[in-house]
Design a protein around this motif. Sequence first.
Motif, PDB file in Angstrom:
ATOM      1  N   ILE A   3       0.840  -1.196   0.000  1.00 35.76           N
ATOM      2  CA  ILE A   3       0.000   0.000   0.000  1.00 35.76           C
ATOM      3  C   ILE A   3       0.875   1.245   0.000  1.00 35.76           C
ATOM      4  N   VAL A   4       2.059   1.120   0.593  1.00 33.71           N
ATOM      5  CA  VAL A   4       3.008   2.247   0.567  1.00 33.71           C
ATOM      6  C   VAL A   4       4.439   1.691   0.525  1.00 33.71           C
ATOM      7  N   THR A   5       5.275   2.361  -0.273  1.00 33.40           N
ATOM      8  CA  THR A   5       6.660   1.924  -0.451  1.00 33.40           C
ATOM      9  C   THR A   5       7.618   3.084  -0.200  1.00 33.40           C
ATOM     10  N   LEU A   6       8.648   2.833   0.597  1.00 39.97           N
ATOM     11  CA  LEU A   6       9.727   3.806   0.790  1.00 39.97           C
ATOM     12  C   LEU A   6      10.924   3.322  -0.020  1.00 39.97           C
ATOM     13  N   ALA A   7      11.465   4.177  -0.846  1.00 48.17           N
ATOM     14  CA  ALA A   7      12.617   3.801  -1.667  1.00 48.17           C
ATOM     15  C   ALA A   7      13.741   4.812  -1.481  1.00 48.17           C
ATOM     16  N   GLY A   8      14.854   4.324  -0.945  1.00 49.53           N
ATOM     17  CA  GLY A   8      16.029   5.185  -0.745  1.00 49.53           C
ATOM     18  C   GLY A   8      15.758   6.394   0.125  1.00 49.53           C
ATOM     19  N   VAL A   9      14.896   6.208   1.122  1.00 45.54           N
ATOM     20  CA  VAL A   9      14.477   7.363   1.927  1.00 45.54           C
ATOM     21  C   VAL A   9      15.538   7.753   2.956  1.00 45.54           C
ATOM     22  N   GLY A  10      15.905   9.009   2.931  1.00 47.00           N
ATOM     23  CA  GLY A  10      16.820   9.564   3.924  1.00 47.00           C
ATOM     24  C   GLY A  10      16.207  10.790   4.568  1.00 47.00           C
ATOM     25  N   LYS A  11      16.603  11.028   5.809  1.00 48.20           N
ATOM     26  CA  LYS A  11      16.129  12.227   6.489  1.00 48.20           C
ATOM     27  C   LYS A  11      17.257  12.818   7.321  1.00 48.20           C
ATOM     28  N   THR A  12      17.646  14.035   6.961  1.00 48.00           N
ATOM     29  CA  THR A  12      18.623  14.774   7.750  1.00 48.00           C
ATOM     30  C   THR A  12      17.929  16.028   8.263  1.00 48.00           C
ATOM     31  N   PHE A  13      17.958  16.210   9.581  1.00 48.50           N
ATOM     32  CA  PHE A  13      17.269  17.359  10.163  1.00 48.50           C
ATOM     33  C   PHE A  13      18.106  18.627  10.009  1.00 48.50           C
ATOM     34  N   ASP A  14      17.466  19.778  10.218  1.00 49.60           N
ATOM     35  CA  ASP A  14      18.114  21.075  10.029  1.00 49.60           C
ATOM     36  C   ASP A  14      19.385  21.223  10.860  1.00 49.60           C
ATOM     37  N   ASN A  15      19.402  20.545  12.026  1.00 48.46           N
ATOM     38  CA  ASN A  15      20.587  20.660  12.882  1.00 48.46           C
ATOM     39  C   ASN A  15      21.702  19.703  12.457  1.00 48.46           C
ATOM     40  N   GLY A  16      21.507  19.011  11.331  1.00 48.24           N
ATOM     41  CA  GLY A  16      22.554  18.135  10.815  1.00 48.24           C
ATOM     42  C   GLY A  16      22.428  16.676  11.213  1.00 48.24           C
ATOM     43  N   THR A  17      21.478  16.353  12.101  1.00 53.09           N
ATOM     44  CA  THR A  17      21.306  14.955  12.510  1.00 53.09           C
ATOM     45  C   THR A  17      20.769  14.118  11.356  1.00 53.09           C
TER      46      THR A  17
END
Length: 226
Positions: A3-17
């Motif tokens: 129903i939902v697919t994540l592909a190559g998902v990255g998350k970097t927050f504003d503080n660099g984390t």
Amino acid sequence: PPIVTLAGVGKTFDNGTEALAGVDLSVGRGEFLSLLGPSGCGKSTILRLVAGLDEPTTGVIDWHDGVAGRAAQRARNVGFVFQEPTLMPWAKVFENVWLPLRLKGVSRADAGPRIMAALESVGLADFATSYPRELSGGMKMRVSIARALATEPSVLLMDEPFAALDEITRFRLNDDLLHLWAEKAWTIVFVTHSVFESVYLSTRIAVMTGRPGHVATEVVVDEPSP
Ligand code: ADP
Ligand code: ADP
């Protein structure tokens, strides 16, 4: 089918984390998927991205529910249950369950049957006119589940929902959630750091390492439901 697919998902927050990097994960229709991993490995971030509460830095999240486009994310019906039941203390149980429907413009009269059916399914029909303070911790969590259920979500996201409850209440809620899932054919993504809970509840477990961001392994504990 997913129903939902994540592909190559990255998350970097504003503080660099860097919370996530290169996450590939798909959620099958009707499956009970657990995201299992230590604190800080990025489980909540994945839920927030799936819910559309935040945007991935890299990669894509594709929905296969026939609702197209980013603008549709708002209309897309994703239920969210947090560790804190987040009930409005001044409102009765009925009004609390009504709130998300009310925000969508559903009148009290139209929402009524759905609200009562949702409360019925979590065993709290008799508490519709109670205030949250009159309920135990487990009962508040049930109200929170009923509130999500009443909106008939296509995916139910649960972020360590039972972590603050005592062990007996937690076991009871585990059982009840499992029965509800089987009965309603929900798709659930359940975040936990409890190995027991993930094995007991889910059809599939995505194990996440503490290393920034990788869904390291997916362990099949049971056949996904058809
Ligand atoms: P988990 O749910 O597995 O405990 P989270 O997804 O909450 O992990 O967090 C993953 C990482 O991202 C952690 O290092 C956390 O401190 C960081 N993080 C989460 N939200 C933010 C934010 N809004 N800003 C900066 N860093 C964040
Ligand atoms: P918990 O999960 O907190 O142990 P449950 O949700 O399993 O509680 O509820 C067990 C039953 O006990 C409820 O269905 C309800 O009938 C009763 N109960 C629990 N707390 C209260 C309360 N504060 N007032 C009235 N009845 C209660």
